[in-house]
Scaffold this active site. Structure first.
Site, PDB file in Angstrom:
ATOM      1  N   LYS A   1      -4.748 118.575  18.144  1.00 39.76           N
ATOM      2  CA  LYS A   1      -3.336 118.298  17.889  1.00 39.76           C
ATOM      3  C   LYS A   1      -3.289 117.456  16.623  1.00 39.76           C
ATOM      4  O   LYS A   1      -3.753 116.307  16.609  1.00 39.76           O
ATOM      5  CB  LYS A   1      -2.690 117.564  19.064  1.00 39.76           C
ATOM      6  CG  LYS A   1      -1.204 117.272  18.854  1.00 39.76           C
ATOM      7  CD  LYS A   1      -0.533 116.786  20.142  1.00 39.76           C
ATOM      8  CE  LYS A   1       0.938 116.448  19.900  1.00 39.76           C
ATOM      9  NZ  LYS A   1       1.663 116.124  21.142  1.00 39.76           N
TER      10      LYS A   1
ATOM     11  N   GLU B   1      -6.647 114.520  19.332  1.00 38.37           N
ATOM     12  CA  GLU B   1      -5.477 114.229  18.508  1.00 38.37           C
ATOM     13  C   GLU B   1      -5.739 113.052  17.562  1.00 38.37           C
ATOM     14  O   GLU B   1      -5.328 111.923  17.834  1.00 38.37           O
ATOM     15  CB  GLU B   1      -4.248 113.925  19.379  1.00 38.37           C
ATOM     16  CG  GLU B   1      -2.976 113.739  18.551  1.00 38.37           C
ATOM     17  CD  GLU B   1      -1.755 113.357  19.377  1.00 38.37           C
ATOM     18  OE1 GLU B   1      -0.657 113.262  18.796  1.00 38.37           O
ATOM     19  OE2 GLU B   1      -1.889 113.162  20.598  1.00 38.37           O
TER      20      GLU B   1
END
Length: 295
Positions: A213, A176
């Site tokens: 993400k 992420e």
């Protein structure tokens, strides 16, 4: 690795629920839920209250595998139980939802326009516990504040280095590298990030499976090339401070990008709501995010 869970993550419709607020963000999450700081005297009481909130969400009849693929858990949540089952087992055994664990320890101060992750000295021990708790994958977050090539390269280097260790331990990591929605040159930062990711994907072994993400991009369908890479199981999107309505509107413009929302998922939920009020609102929230995720 649970191959049934892997196939679900690759192929099924739905989105990932982010229930992983850490120590730093928990007071704000509780306050939004209607529990002020005065309601708890210490960290132990605080985490007990947030676990009650997360348990209420997980146990809700609105929280089902038909719309939710997986849920990301905070470390303390992984070690606590829901209806006498550890959280990961409750999610999979009772709900059919894949359990994922947040493994990062927070962020360093800004340098070169980014915030790298703090060191994770106990990663091996944490992954050993995660295996005992039947966790499928992991998630780790860092933040890009501006379009700085040196900083963005450092973030992607760090994310991939740790991801390779996580894959070697038998998990599917979610990388992420969040681009701050308030970054003054967000589009340029996303272009730099995309190129770094593409270069790093070339270094992975053929059997290495990872996820990303990412912040919903300024250019629609910007990450399609990364989605097509054989090493990439899925790309999910964070809400990043957008409201649920804004997040859903932006997400729906990106084909095959699915949600992994936290604040946008729980927006409007309150500790004082009746079970019917709580479940109805959560149901509408989940349905709207699901609809945006399958566009």
């Amino acid at each position: 690795m649970n191959m049934l869970q892997l196939e679900r993550m690759k192929n099924d419709n739905g989105f990932i629920a982010a229930l992983d607020q850490s120590g730093g963000s928990t007071p704000k999450a509780l306050a939004i839920y209607g529990i002020p700081k005065e309601a708890y005297a210490n960290e132990t009481e605080m985490f007990a209250l947030v676990h009650e909130m997360r348990s209420r969400i997980m146990k809700s009849p609105a929280f089902t595998k038909e719309r939710i693929l997986a849920a990301i858990l905070f470390e303390k949540t992984m070690d606590l139980k829901v209806d006498e089952k550890y959280s990961g087992d409750y999610l999979w055994d009772v709900k059919g939802i894949v359990p994922i664990l947040k493994v990062d320890k927070g962020l360093l101060e800004v340098a070169n326009g980014v915030q790298l992750m703090k060191p994770i000295p106990d990663l091996d021990a944490l992954l050993t516990r995660a295996k005992e708790r039947h966790i499928f994958g992991t998630k780790m977050r860092s933040v890009i504040k501006e379009a700085n090539q040196i900083g963005i390269k450092a973030i992607v280097d760090q994310q991939f280095e740790i991801a390779k260790a996580i894959v070697a331990a038998g998990f599917v990591p979610i990388l992420e590298p969040e681009v701050d929605i308030h970054a003054p040159n967000k589009k340029e930062a996303e272009a730099m990030l995309k190129q770094e990711i593409i270069e790093h994907l070339k270094t992975l072994d053929a059997d290495c499976q990872i996820m990303f993400k990412l912040t919903i991009p300024e250019v629609d369908n910007f990450y399609e090339e990364i989605m097509a890479d054989p090493n990439v199981v899925r790309i999910v999107a964070l809400s990043g401070g957008y409201s649920r309505a804004e997040s859903n509107e932006k997400l729906a413009k990106n084909h095959n990008l699915i949600a992994s929302f936290s604040r946008a998922l729980t927006e409007g939920l309150n500790v004082n709501q009746s079970e019917k009020e709580f479940d109805n609102l959560l149901d509408k929230s989940i349905q709207s995010i699901y609809d945006a995720s399958i566009k």
